[in-house]
Design a protein around this motif. Structure first.
Motif, short mmCIF file in Angstrom:
data_model
loop_
_atom_site.label_atom_id
_atom_site.label_comp_id
_atom_site.label_asym_id
_atom_site.label_seq_id
_atom_site.Cartn_x
_atom_site.Cartn_y
_atom_site.Cartn_z
N ASP A 74 0.83 -1.21 0.00
CA ASP A 74 0.00 0.00 0.00
C ASP A 74 0.86 1.26 0.00
O ASP A 74 0.38 2.35 -0.27
CB ASP A 74 -0.93 0.04 1.22
N TYR A 75 2.13 1.10 0.33
CA TYR A 75 3.05 2.21 0.44
C TYR A 75 4.24 1.94 -0.46
O TYR A 75 4.53 0.79 -0.77
CB TYR A 75 3.55 2.37 1.89
N ASP A 76 4.93 3.01 -0.86
CA ASP A 76 6.18 2.82 -1.58
C ASP A 76 7.22 2.30 -0.58
O ASP A 76 7.37 2.84 0.50
CB ASP A 76 6.66 4.15 -2.17
N LEU A 77 7.87 1.23 -0.98
CA LEU A 77 8.90 0.67 -0.11
C LEU A 77 10.19 1.45 -0.29
O LEU A 77 10.56 1.81 -1.41
CB LEU A 77 9.14 -0.80 -0.43
N SER A 78 10.86 1.68 0.82
CA SER A 78 12.18 2.30 0.74
C SER A 78 13.14 1.31 0.08
O SER A 78 12.84 0.12 -0.05
CB SER A 78 12.68 2.67 2.14
N GLU A 112 13.79 -1.47 2.46
CA GLU A 112 12.63 -2.38 2.56
C GLU A 112 12.55 -3.26 1.31
O GLU A 112 12.23 -4.45 1.41
CB GLU A 112 11.34 -1.57 2.72
N GLN A 113 12.85 -2.70 0.16
CA GLN A 113 12.85 -3.50 -1.07
C GLN A 113 13.87 -4.62 -0.99
O GLN A 113 13.58 -5.77 -1.34
CB GLN A 113 13.16 -2.61 -2.28
N LYS A 114 15.07 -4.27 -0.55
CA LYS A 114 16.13 -5.29 -0.42
C LYS A 114 15.71 -6.38 0.57
O LYS A 114 15.93 -7.57 0.33
CB LYS A 114 17.44 -4.65 0.02
N GLU A 115 15.14 -5.95 1.68
CA GLU A 115 14.70 -6.92 2.69
C GLU A 115 13.60 -7.82 2.12
O GLU A 115 13.61 -9.04 2.30
CB GLU A 115 14.21 -6.16 3.93
N TRP A 116 12.65 -7.21 1.41
CA TRP A 116 11.55 -7.97 0.80
C TRP A 116 12.10 -8.99 -0.20
O TRP A 116 11.72 -10.16 -0.17
CB TRP A 116 10.56 -7.04 0.11
N ILE A 117 12.97 -8.56 -1.07
CA ILE A 117 13.53 -9.46 -2.08
C ILE A 117 14.30 -10.59 -1.42
O ILE A 117 14.19 -11.76 -1.82
CB ILE A 117 14.40 -8.67 -3.08
N SER A 118 15.05 -10.27 -0.38
CA SER A 118 15.80 -11.31 0.34
C SER A 118 14.88 -12.34 0.98
O SER A 118 15.07 -13.55 0.84
CB SER A 118 16.69 -10.64 1.39
N TRP A 119 13.87 -11.88 1.70
CA TRP A 119 12.93 -12.79 2.36
C TRP A 119 12.13 -13.57 1.33
O TRP A 119 11.91 -14.78 1.49
CB TRP A 119 12.00 -12.03 3.29
N VAL A 126 9.35 -4.41 -10.51
CA VAL A 126 8.13 -5.06 -10.03
C VAL A 126 8.51 -5.87 -8.79
O VAL A 126 9.43 -6.68 -8.83
CB VAL A 126 7.51 -5.99 -11.11
N LEU A 127 7.79 -5.62 -7.71
CA LEU A 127 8.12 -6.28 -6.45
C LEU A 127 7.08 -7.31 -6.01
O LEU A 127 7.31 -8.03 -5.05
CB LEU A 127 8.28 -5.24 -5.33
N ASN A 128 5.96 -7.36 -6.70
CA ASN A 128 4.87 -8.20 -6.23
C ASN A 128 4.21 -8.90 -7.41
O ASN A 128 4.21 -8.39 -8.53
CB ASN A 128 3.83 -7.34 -5.49
N SER A 129 3.62 -10.05 -7.12
CA SER A 129 2.86 -10.77 -8.12
C SER A 129 1.58 -10.02 -8.47
O SER A 129 0.96 -9.43 -7.59
CB SER A 129 2.49 -12.16 -7.57
#
Length: 192
Positions: A77-81, A84-91, A147-150
């Protein structure tokens, strides 16, 4: 004369009734044993692994959210910093995708063990979610993180369906075990 024949006839009749009851009990026991084999296969090869992976993945998701978005809300819902993007991609790459792949493989290769006659919609949605994420993760591996999400969200009710089916089968399994294993009936009756 009639009483002379009555006792042997009653004995023969009682033996026939006893044999019929034993025959019916053997059929019921065999049916229960076969049903138990089927439920054991469903639990061991489908619902048990799905349930375990799903629960572990959910615990990891909660931990990830505590680290990245402790205030709650939908992650995208928010732009990831950038962090946060790196953390998301890692997880996603190292935790969630491997778990999702395992669940996907179980669903695709063992759907014959599903409860019911059709594949639940949430399972089809999960498989579509997983397949589209494969493209997203591939792009990440190529350096494209635009693109960070399906485009297909993780389906609501997926984990609930797995848990309910697993627990329902476990209850049936326990009931059948009581029917096919007389020693279990004694222990249950005596609170052991």
């Amino acid at each position: 004369m009639i009483t002379y024949w009555l006792a042997p006839t009653a004995t023969i009749f009682a033996a026939i009734v006893a044999a019929f009851i034993a025959y019916r009990n053997n059929i019921r026991l065999h049916e229960a044993q076969e049903r138990l084999k089927w439920i054991n296969a469903q639990l061991a090869e489908f619902y048990g692994p799905l349930y375990s992976i799903s629960e572990a993945s959910n615990v990891a998701w909660v931990q990830f959210r505590k680290l990245v978005r402790p205030e709650g809300g939908y992650l995208f819902d928010y732009d990831l910093s950038e962090e946060e993007q790196k953390e998301w991609i890692s997880w996603m790459t190292n935790v969630f995708m491997p778990a999702n792949k395992r669940m996907y493989e179980i669903i695709v290769t063992r759907s014959h063990l599903l409860v019911g006659e059709t594949i639940p919609e949430v399972y089809a949605q999960f498989c579509a979610h997983m397949a589209t994420y494969e493209v997203v993760v591939y792009r990440w591996s190529q350096g494209d993180v635009s693109v960070l999400n399906s485009p297909i969200q993780f389906p609501d009710g997926f984990r609930t369906n797995i848990a309910e089916s697993f627990l329902h089968l476990k209850r049936q399994q326990q009931e059948l075990l009581l029917r096919v294993q007389p020693s279990r009936r004694w222990f249950k009756a005596n609170g052991k």
